[in-house]
Design a protein around this motif. Sequence first.
Motif, PDB file in Angstrom:
ATOM      1  N   THR A  64      78.885  42.049   1.589  1.00  0.00           N
ATOM      2  CA  THR A  64      77.472  41.988   1.959  1.00  0.00           C
ATOM      3  C   THR A  64      76.908  40.623   1.593  1.00  0.00           C
ATOM      4  OG1 THR A  64      77.194  44.356   1.565  1.00  0.00           O
ATOM      5  CG2 THR A  64      75.195  43.029   1.650  1.00  0.00           C
ATOM      6  N   ARG A  65      76.190  40.026   2.531  1.00  0.00           N
ATOM      7  CA  ARG A  65      75.458  38.785   2.273  1.00  0.00           C
ATOM      8  C   ARG A  65      73.978  39.078   2.451  1.00  0.00           C
ATOM      9  NH1 ARG A  65      79.479  35.135   6.107  1.00  0.00           N
ATOM     10  NH2 ARG A  65      81.325  35.324   4.775  1.00  0.00           N
ATOM     11  N   TYR A  66      73.194  38.762   1.437  1.00  0.00           N
ATOM     12  CA  TYR A  66      71.762  39.051   1.459  1.00  0.00           C
ATOM     13  C   TYR A  66      71.027  37.858   2.068  1.00  0.00           C
ATOM     14  CZ  TYR A  66      72.963  43.056  -1.379  1.00  0.00           C
ATOM     15  OH  TYR A  66      73.512  44.239  -1.816  1.00  0.00           O
ATOM     16  N   LEU A  67      70.745  37.945   3.360  1.00  0.00           N
ATOM     17  CA  LEU A  67      70.209  36.805   4.094  1.00  0.00           C
ATOM     18  C   LEU A  67      68.742  36.534   3.789  1.00  0.00           C
ATOM     19  CD1 LEU A  67      71.871  37.255   7.605  1.00  0.00           C
ATOM     20  CD2 LEU A  67      72.826  36.307   5.496  1.00  0.00           C
ATOM     21  N   GLU A 116      70.467  42.273   5.372  1.00  0.00           N
ATOM     22  CA  GLU A 116      71.852  42.212   4.904  1.00  0.00           C
ATOM     23  C   GLU A 116      72.819  42.031   6.070  1.00  0.00           C
ATOM     24  OE1 GLU A 116      70.855  45.562   1.440  1.00  0.00           O
ATOM     25  OE2 GLU A 116      72.490  45.895   2.853  1.00  0.00           O
ATOM     26  N   HIS A 117      73.781  41.139   5.874  1.00  0.00           N
ATOM     27  CA  HIS A 117      74.879  40.977   6.831  1.00  0.00           C
ATOM     28  C   HIS A 117      76.087  41.688   6.232  1.00  0.00           C
ATOM     29  CE1 HIS A 117      77.816  38.056   9.107  1.00  0.00           C
ATOM     30  NE2 HIS A 117      77.789  39.259   9.634  1.00  0.00           N
ATOM     31  N   HIS A 118      76.535  42.758   6.888  1.00  0.00           N
ATOM     32  CA  HIS A 118      77.671  43.538   6.410  1.00  0.00           C
ATOM     33  C   HIS A 118      78.924  43.146   7.196  1.00  0.00           C
ATOM     34  CE1 HIS A 118      74.916  47.048   4.880  1.00  0.00           C
ATOM     35  NE2 HIS A 118      74.675  45.886   4.299  1.00  0.00           N
ATOM     36  N   SER A 136      62.489  52.907   1.167  1.00  0.00           N
ATOM     37  CA  SER A 136      62.080  52.215   2.398  1.00  0.00           C
ATOM     38  C   SER A 136      61.622  53.260   3.414  1.00  0.00           C
ATOM     39  CB  SER A 136      63.242  51.400   2.964  1.00  0.00           C
ATOM     40  OG  SER A 136      63.642  50.391   2.044  1.00  0.00           O
ATOM     41  N   LEU A 137      60.877  52.807   4.451  1.00  0.00           N
ATOM     42  CA  LEU A 137      60.455  53.722   5.506  1.00  0.00           C
ATOM     43  C   LEU A 137      61.360  53.635   6.726  1.00  0.00           C
ATOM     44  CD1 LEU A 137      58.474  55.781   6.710  1.00  0.00           C
ATOM     45  CD2 LEU A 137      57.193  53.835   7.646  1.00  0.00           C
ATOM     46  N   LEU A 138      61.656  52.400   7.178  1.00  0.00           N
ATOM     47  CA  LEU A 138      62.430  52.204   8.396  1.00  0.00           C
ATOM     48  C   LEU A 138      63.637  51.321   8.141  1.00  0.00           C
ATOM     49  CD1 LEU A 138      59.468  51.436  10.856  1.00  0.00           C
ATOM     50  CD2 LEU A 138      60.652  53.621  10.582  1.00  0.00           C
ATOM     51  N   THR A 139      64.755  51.694   8.744  1.00  0.00           N
ATOM     52  CA  THR A 139      65.975  50.879   8.700  1.00  0.00           C
ATOM     53  C   THR A 139      66.370  50.562  10.135  1.00  0.00           C
ATOM     54  OG1 THR A 139      66.745  51.899   6.633  1.00  0.00           O
ATOM     55  CG2 THR A 139      68.400  50.813   8.009  1.00  0.00           C
ATOM     56  N   ILE A 140      66.755  49.306  10.367  1.00  0.00           N
ATOM     57  CA  ILE A 140      67.233  48.903  11.689  1.00  0.00           C
ATOM     58  C   ILE A 140      68.598  48.239  11.526  1.00  0.00           C
ATOM     59  CG2 ILE A 140      65.831  46.782  11.579  1.00  0.00           C
ATOM     60  CD1 ILE A 140      65.694  46.925  14.691  1.00  0.00           C
ATOM     61  N   THR A 196      77.541  44.049  11.045  1.00  0.00           N
ATOM     62  CA  THR A 196      76.201  44.513  11.399  1.00  0.00           C
ATOM     63  C   THR A 196      75.167  43.738  10.597  1.00  0.00           C
ATOM     64  OG1 THR A 196      76.330  46.279   9.747  1.00  0.00           O
ATOM     65  CG2 THR A 196      76.871  46.868  12.038  1.00  0.00           C
ATOM     66  N   LEU A 197      73.975  43.678  11.148  1.00  0.00           N
ATOM     67  CA  LEU A 197      72.818  43.153  10.433  1.00  0.00           C
ATOM     68  C   LEU A 197      71.917  44.340  10.143  1.00  0.00           C
ATOM     69  CD1 LEU A 197      71.389  40.457   9.534  1.00  0.00           C
ATOM     70  CD2 LEU A 197      70.024  40.707  11.612  1.00  0.00           C
ATOM     71  N   VAL A 198      71.544  44.518   8.887  1.00  0.00           N
ATOM     72  CA  VAL A 198      70.744  45.679   8.478  1.00  0.00           C
ATOM     73  C   VAL A 198      69.475  45.186   7.786  1.00  0.00           C
ATOM     74  CG1 VAL A 198      70.675  47.785   7.095  1.00  0.00           C
ATOM     75  CG2 VAL A 198      72.827  47.076   8.173  1.00  0.00           C
ATOM     76  N   MET A 199      68.338  45.669   8.258  1.00  0.00           N
ATOM     77  CA  MET A 199      67.067  45.341   7.611  1.00  0.00           C
ATOM     78  C   MET A 199      66.323  46.620   7.266  1.00  0.00           C
ATOM     79  SD  MET A 199      63.843  42.953   8.803  1.00  0.00           S
ATOM     80  CE  MET A 199      63.144  44.117   9.972  1.00  0.00           C
ATOM     81  N   GLU A 200      65.762  46.666   6.071  1.00  0.00           N
ATOM     82  CA  GLU A 200      64.907  47.772   5.653  1.00  0.00           C
ATOM     83  C   GLU A 200      63.473  47.273   5.544  1.00  0.00           C
ATOM     84  OE1 GLU A 200      66.244  49.870   2.142  1.00  0.00           O
ATOM     85  OE2 GLU A 200      68.338  49.411   2.610  1.00  0.00           O
ATOM     86  N   LEU A 201      62.537  48.101   5.993  1.00  0.00           N
ATOM     87  CA  LEU A 201      61.112  47.806   5.875  1.00  0.00           C
ATOM     88  C   LEU A 201      60.479  48.784   4.900  1.00  0.00           C
ATOM     89  CD1 LEU A 201      60.218  47.278   9.639  1.00  0.00           C
ATOM     90  CD2 LEU A 201      60.415  45.497   7.896  1.00  0.00           C
ATOM     91  N   TRP A 202      59.610  48.250   4.038  1.00  0.00           N
ATOM     92  CA  TRP A 202      58.934  49.099   3.061  1.00  0.00           C
ATOM     93  C   TRP A 202      57.513  48.637   2.838  1.00  0.00           C
ATOM     94  CZ3 TRP A 202      61.197  48.372  -2.583  1.00  0.00           C
ATOM     95  CH2 TRP A 202      61.035  47.058  -2.998  1.00  0.00           C
ATOM     96  N   GLU A 203      56.757  49.468   2.117  1.00  0.00           N
ATOM     97  CA  GLU A 203      55.418  49.106   1.673  1.00  0.00           C
ATOM     98  C   GLU A 203      55.571  48.492   0.283  1.00  0.00           C
ATOM     99  OE1 GLU A 203      51.179  51.126   0.298  1.00  0.00           O
ATOM    100  OE2 GLU A 203      52.871  52.387   0.855  1.00  0.00           O
TER     101      GLU A 203
END
Length: 242
Positions: A64-67, A116-118, A136-140, A196-203
């Motif tokens: 994992t690379r934390y972009l 994150e780049h997995h 988090s609320l949403l993951t893409i 994959t590229l994974v992003m989480e969105l949160w408040e």
Amino acid sequence: AREEEQVGPPALLQLPAPEEAQRTRPVLLPGLFTEEDINLVRSLSEELSAVEHRKHAGSSQWRTRYLHAGGAFKERVPALLEKLTTAAIEVDDRPRGWGYLKKAPGGVRLVPRCVEHHLVLPGGALPDPTHFDGGSLLTIDVMLKDPSSDFQGGTLCTLESDGSMASHAFGKGDALVFLSHKAHCVQPVTAGLRETLVMELWEGEERRCDHRCQRHRGACSVEDATEKKRQRQSVEEFGTST
């Protein structure tokens, strides 16, 4: 999922319980990323490749690379960050979407928690079927490789309300958006390289620390501990601190 560190004012957004999230379905967004978008991600990832993290029982097959670290993703590819954020929020906001932002009081703003780049080699997997992205609320998830030619296995699966596992196929450039509290897993990769590229969105605050932060607001406790350790080592080695 680990308990999140709540610092500052109480959250306005009520996150769904995992059982509630299980009743929802991920949404496929075909062709969200172009070939150019994918190349931009890979180029930035390669620059940051000196810092890689092993995941899932210390497996070297899952890197994992934390972009988002140091604000790199936001500063270097702001258009991609906007594309990802807008796409995920639009799914929640659809007429038949989940509507969690609509249910929240005014003033709620979702920001990237992590990008994150997995990179997953044969043997790499996320085997726990009850895993979810707590806090988090949403993951893409965006697929950066062609599953028909670049790798085998590595299917993303979600736990459904009836206890069954649903498989989700998505091709190169496609994205899957789902509620972060929906349990999901990744079957073992059997050949090739899955990316994959994974992003989480949160408040919370838009994080810049080099990991998936557990603290919604304020200074990152992990980063603080790392910096204090670095300073102690500097004093021991050179008799000075910076």
